[in-house]
Design an enzyme around this catalytic site. Structure first.
Site, mmCIF file in Angstrom:
data_model
loop_
_atom_site.group_PDB
_atom_site.id
_atom_site.type_symbol
_atom_site.label_atom_id
_atom_site.label_comp_id
_atom_site.label_asym_id
_atom_site.label_seq_id
_atom_site.Cartn_x
_atom_site.Cartn_y
_atom_site.Cartn_z
ATOM 1 N N LYS A 116 0.827 -1.201 0.000
ATOM 2 C CA LYS A 116 0.000 0.000 0.000
ATOM 3 C C LYS A 116 0.866 1.258 0.000
ATOM 4 O O LYS A 116 0.497 2.267 -0.584
ATOM 5 C CB LYS A 116 -0.918 0.018 1.226
ATOM 6 C CG LYS A 116 -2.068 -0.987 1.189
ATOM 7 C CD LYS A 116 -2.956 -0.788 2.416
ATOM 8 C CE LYS A 116 -3.736 -2.038 2.798
ATOM 9 N NZ LYS A 116 -4.939 -2.280 2.045
ATOM 10 N N GLU A 200 -2.607 6.789 7.963
ATOM 11 C CA GLU A 200 -3.422 7.731 7.193
ATOM 12 C C GLU A 200 -4.278 8.534 8.146
ATOM 13 O O GLU A 200 -4.652 8.055 9.213
ATOM 14 C CB GLU A 200 -4.365 6.964 6.244
ATOM 15 C CG GLU A 200 -3.659 6.429 5.027
ATOM 16 C CD GLU A 200 -4.580 5.616 4.128
ATOM 17 O OE1 GLU A 200 -5.790 5.543 4.410
ATOM 18 O OE2 GLU A 200 -4.062 5.054 3.162
ATOM 19 N N HIS A 235 -13.916 -3.132 8.719
ATOM 20 C CA HIS A 235 -13.313 -2.749 7.450
ATOM 21 C C HIS A 235 -13.468 -3.822 6.387
ATOM 22 O O HIS A 235 -12.727 -3.849 5.412
ATOM 23 C CB HIS A 235 -11.835 -2.383 7.614
ATOM 24 C CG HIS A 235 -11.622 -1.288 8.618
ATOM 25 N ND1 HIS A 235 -12.150 -0.045 8.459
ATOM 26 C CD2 HIS A 235 -10.969 -1.273 9.793
ATOM 27 C CE1 HIS A 235 -11.828 0.703 9.496
ATOM 28 N NE2 HIS A 235 -11.114 -0.026 10.333
ATOM 29 N N ARG A 292 -6.793 -7.811 -9.187
ATOM 30 C CA ARG A 292 -7.465 -9.105 -9.370
ATOM 31 C C ARG A 292 -8.953 -8.869 -9.565
ATOM 32 O O ARG A 292 -9.417 -7.737 -9.511
ATOM 33 C CB ARG A 292 -7.269 -9.953 -8.117
ATOM 34 C CG ARG A 292 -7.740 -9.202 -6.873
ATOM 35 C CD ARG A 292 -7.852 -10.047 -5.647
ATOM 36 N NE ARG A 292 -7.772 -9.254 -4.432
ATOM 37 C CZ ARG A 292 -8.783 -8.615 -3.871
ATOM 38 N NH1 ARG A 292 -9.974 -8.645 -4.428
ATOM 39 N NH2 ARG A 292 -8.617 -7.914 -2.762
HETATM 40 P P1 ADP Z 1 -7.878 -3.737 3.066
HETATM 41 O O1 ADP Z 1 -6.929 -3.851 1.938
HETATM 42 O O2 ADP Z 1 -7.398 -4.408 4.318
HETATM 43 O O3 ADP Z 1 -9.272 -4.109 2.707
HETATM 44 P P2 ADP Z 1 -8.317 -0.885 2.608
HETATM 45 O O4 ADP Z 1 -7.166 0.017 2.521
HETATM 46 O O5 ADP Z 1 -8.957 -1.316 1.337
HETATM 47 O O6 ADP Z 1 -7.900 -2.191 3.446
HETATM 48 O O7 ADP Z 1 -9.419 -0.256 3.543
HETATM 49 C C1 ADP Z 1 -10.553 -0.987 3.966
HETATM 50 C C2 ADP Z 1 -11.604 -0.046 4.513
HETATM 51 O O8 ADP Z 1 -11.120 0.708 5.606
HETATM 52 C C3 ADP Z 1 -12.092 0.997 3.537
HETATM 53 O O9 ADP Z 1 -13.094 0.510 2.711
HETATM 54 C C4 ADP Z 1 -12.603 2.089 4.461
HETATM 55 O O10 ADP Z 1 -13.870 1.787 4.955
HETATM 56 C C5 ADP Z 1 -11.662 2.033 5.604
HETATM 57 N N1 ADP Z 1 -10.573 3.010 5.444
HETATM 58 C C6 ADP Z 1 -9.389 2.821 4.841
HETATM 59 N N2 ADP Z 1 -8.640 3.936 4.891
HETATM 60 C C7 ADP Z 1 -9.348 4.847 5.565
HETATM 61 C C8 ADP Z 1 -9.116 6.199 5.980
HETATM 62 N N3 ADP Z 1 -7.971 6.829 5.735
HETATM 63 N N4 ADP Z 1 -10.096 6.836 6.647
HETATM 64 C C9 ADP Z 1 -11.256 6.223 6.930
HETATM 65 N N5 ADP Z 1 -11.528 4.963 6.588
HETATM 66 C C10 ADP Z 1 -10.604 4.270 5.912
#
Ligand code: ADP
Length: 694
Positions: A116, A200, A235, A292
């Site tokens: 990431k 973040e 999440h 993917r």
């Molecule tokens: P993973 O790869 O583990 O699924 P992601 O980076 O795709 O993780 O994030 C999963 C979820 O977490 C997102 O869909 C969102 O709901 C929440 N999320 C991620 N980053 C943030 C952020 N900076 N602020 C608020 N919510 C976030």
């Protein structure tokens, strides 16, 4: 030309890929582990090869072995599905080197998006907007702590190698930062063998909107619009939809083009998803790109009428994309609800076991992607997803109605599922009004809570009726095996005396409370329609008021209960009844002492207490804190003699790569502790004792 595909995956996605391959006349090879020897994907494929032990590391992650089989069986291409090897750059590269097409992007693109933090650096350079934060290499806790302070709380810790919400922690207060960092790193290490973290700014109420992109090897790229995946727990997505409510053309175009820019920046090929957080003011930020096919791809397929797996195969075959951007359009609205083996009323704890009974809904616009049928097992080894229920309608309102009806028609017995919870989400006012934000589940936690139990007399009577017919069916089964051949196992109902109170009364246990009901079987209308009519009343109430004011519920049988399945511990009966003026189709399932009753809008679960067992036959006394499932003790947060308050975290157990914290059930003092950090523990074993305060 691709003529034969090996699917390096299992479960619903393997079955999904086999379906398209069959439609294209491509033959399929399944792979399986010990636990999956009898799985649906193995049965559906043309050929199947055994990989090894049930643990993914001994089977579905054995890229070397999978490629060896692919070569031996003259396979042209490997589809990795999602999870397992799907985002493994080394595997994509090995396929290339061995001359087997990998149905997915090349190793460089996977590598670029695999971390990431590295992905964010690339996107920053390509001018794609990012969530503010730190994604550098310096990883000392003190430095990361400083970064968090600088961006101000709340912040979100993420594992650079993360996925599926693992290794992620929100931090709202400075003093919680270091403990959260430690926990996130631990989880990341356990899941990805890599504990590199990024931080973040935590956006408090964004939406998760993602864009489906597709690129071929001839320089063409398109986006197949967006999906809104804001409704998540821990999440992880639970209900997704397309298009995103409230999305308008200019924003769609901006996001679509930004997503394509991200794909082009890494010379992408195949299906990919660019995930964004969308703010309430219409600003969007790149989160990550998944290289993917996504779990939720069916909602895009439903609104575009395209088969994304077929597209993937064409791209892997070096063909051009089937459509250009101008040729793509969408129609109507689609939802996907993820049906998991888990307990939403107990912190979404994963559940395992045999699916004794599964009834899958059908209907216009309804699609179910699943890899299990009745009698299959949800094992501890893999993701506990049972199925994806997809509903398509002309507009959001209609699609939602269909989704709710189909959820009501989805019946599962044997393993705890989240279906009732999904129904509560889908029927909630906030969801109906599309108030979608990623904190939906927490924000509406009260409205989504399991409602007070339906211990109303009507529900209790239906359960008592169900318990009586099950008992009756069992006796018939034992006594007259020839009577069983008739579809009406109790046409005689010999043991019941008309117009007499039945003895013994029916005992029904709902959420630990035992209700005693008396039952009267009468012959009203019997001569005319061969109907039996049962009247039920609370036994205690009856004693108190013998007069006519006593509350009763009358259940008339409109059809004789039909036995559709029966084993020693499992019975399935169907019938139609009338309760007061309402008619119901009943599906009654008894498994040991538990009784499940399904109507078109009710799912009641009760226990029929075993009359031979004493009151105190409970396996665990109130103060015994038991491990929820097989796992490892990560930490015992208390020691013998400590005072605890109700709700305090007292132990952490890791199971299925997720940490679960166990809470004190009441105010009290910690007694004996039987386990230490690092020890393996069996589900149900007592970890420690909490003695209640006087
Ligand atoms: P993973 O790869 O583990 O699924 P992601 O980076 O795709 O993780 O994030 C999963 C979820 O977490 C997102 O869909 C969102 O709901 C929440 N999320 C991620 N980053 C943030 C952020 N900076 N602020 C608020 N919510 C976030």
């Amino acid at each position: 030309m691709i003529k034969k595909i090996l699917i390096a995956n299992r479960g619903e996605i393997a079955c999904r890929i086999i379906r398209t391959a069959k439609a294209l006349g491509i033959s399929t090879v399944a792979v399986y582990s010990d636990a999956d020897a009898n799985s649906q994907h193995v049965k559906q494929a043309d050929e199947a090869v055994y990989l090894g032990g049930s643990a993914a590391s001994e089977s579905y992650l054995r890229g070397d072995l999978i490629l060896e089989h692919a070569k031996r069986l003259n396979v042209d291409a490997i589809h990795p599905g999602y999870g397992f090897l799907s985002e493994n750059a080394a595997f994509s590269q090995a396929c290339q080197e061995k001359g087997v097409a990998f149905i997915g992007p090349g190793p460089e693109a996977i590598r670029a998006m695999g971390s990431k933090s590295a992905a964010k650096a690339i996107m920053e350079k390509a001018g794609v907007p990012l969530v503010p934060g730190y994604h550098g290499d310096e990883q000392s806790p003190a430095f990361l702590h400083e970064q968090a302070r600088k961006m101000s709380y709340p912040v979100l810790l993420k594992a650079a190698a993360g996925g599926g919400g693992k290794g992620m922690r929100q931090v709202h207060k400075d003093e919680d930062f270091l403990a959260a960092l430690e926990a996130a790193k631990r989880e990341a290490m356990a899941s990805f063998s890599d504990n590199h973290m990024l931080i973040e700014k935590y956006l408090t109420q964004p939406r998760h909107v993602e864009i489906q992109v597709f690129c071929d090897n001839h320089g063409n790229g398109v986006y197949l619009f967006e999906r809104d995946c804001s409704v998540q727990r821990r999440h992880q997505k639970i209900i997704e939809e397309a298009p995103a409510p409230g999305m308008f053309d200019t924003l769609r175009k901006q996001m679509g083009e930004a997503a394509l820019k991200a794909a082009k920046a890494i010379n992408y090929s195949g299906a990919g998803t660019v995930e964004f957080l969308l703010d309430s003011d219409g600003r969007f930020y790149f989160m990550e790109m998944n290289t993917r096919l996504q779990v939720e791809h069916p909602v895009t397929e439903m609104i575009t009428s395209e088969d994304l797996v077929a597209w993937q195969i064409q791209v892997a075959d070096n063909q051009r994309l089937p459509k250009s951007q101008d040729e793509l359009s969408f129609n109507g609205h689609a939802f996907e609800a993820r049906i998991y083996a888990e307990d939403p009323d107990n912190e979404f704890l994963p559940a395992t076991g045999v699916l004794n009974y599964v009834k899958i809904p059908q209907g216009d616009g309804i699609r179910v992607d699943t890899g299990v049928v009745s009698q299959d097992e949800v094992s501890i080894y893999y993701d506990p997803m049972i199925a994806k229920l997809i509903a398509h309608g002309e507009n959001r309102e209609q699609a939602l109605l269909k989704l709710i009806k189909a959820l009501n028609d989805y019946h599962i017995v044997g393993v705890t599922s989240n279906i009732d919870y999904l129904l509560r989400v889908a029927s909630s006012d906030a969801f109906t009004q599309a108030q979608l934000t990623t904190d939906f589940v927490e924000r509406h936690a009260d409205a989504l809570k399991k409602p007070e139990l339906a211990s109303d007399l009507e529900s209790l009577s239906m359960l008592a009726y169900a318990s009586l017919v099950c008992e009756r069916a069992e006796q018939n089964d034992e006594n007259t095996s020839q009577a069983r051949s008739a579809n009406t196992p109790f046409s005689k109902f010999a043991g019941f005396r008309l117009n007499h109170r039945l003895e013994p009364s029916c005992h029904i246990e709902l959420e630990g409370e035992t209700h005693v009901l008396s039952c009267l079987l009468s012959d009203e209308n019997a001569s005319r329609h061969n109907q039996r009519v049962f009247s039920f009343a609370h036994a205690q109430a009856e004693k108190a008021a013998e007069d006519s004011s006593e509350q009763r519920v009358r259940i008339s049988e409109l059809s004789n209960p039909e036995l559709s399945e029966s084993t020693d511990s499992f019975q399935h009966l169907k019938c139609r009844i009338q309760v007061d003026l309402k008619q119901y189709h009943l599906d009654i399932i008894r498994k040991g002492q538990s009784l499940h009753l399904f109507t078109s809008d009710k799912h009641l679960i009760a226990k029929i207490p075993d009359k031979d067992l004493g009151e105190d036959s409970e396996a665990h006394g109130a103060g015994e804190i038991a491990a929820p499932m097989n796992g490892t003790v990560v930490d015992i947060l208390v020691k013998s003699g400590d005072k605890v308050s109700k709700g305090d975290a007292i132990a952490i157990v890791e199971a299925m790569k997720m940490e679960h914290s166990l809470k004190a059930p009441f105010d009290g003092t910690v007694g004996e502790c039987f386990f230490q950090a690092g020890e393996r523990v069996d589900g149900g074993a007592t970890l420690l004792i909490v003695e209640a305060d006087e």
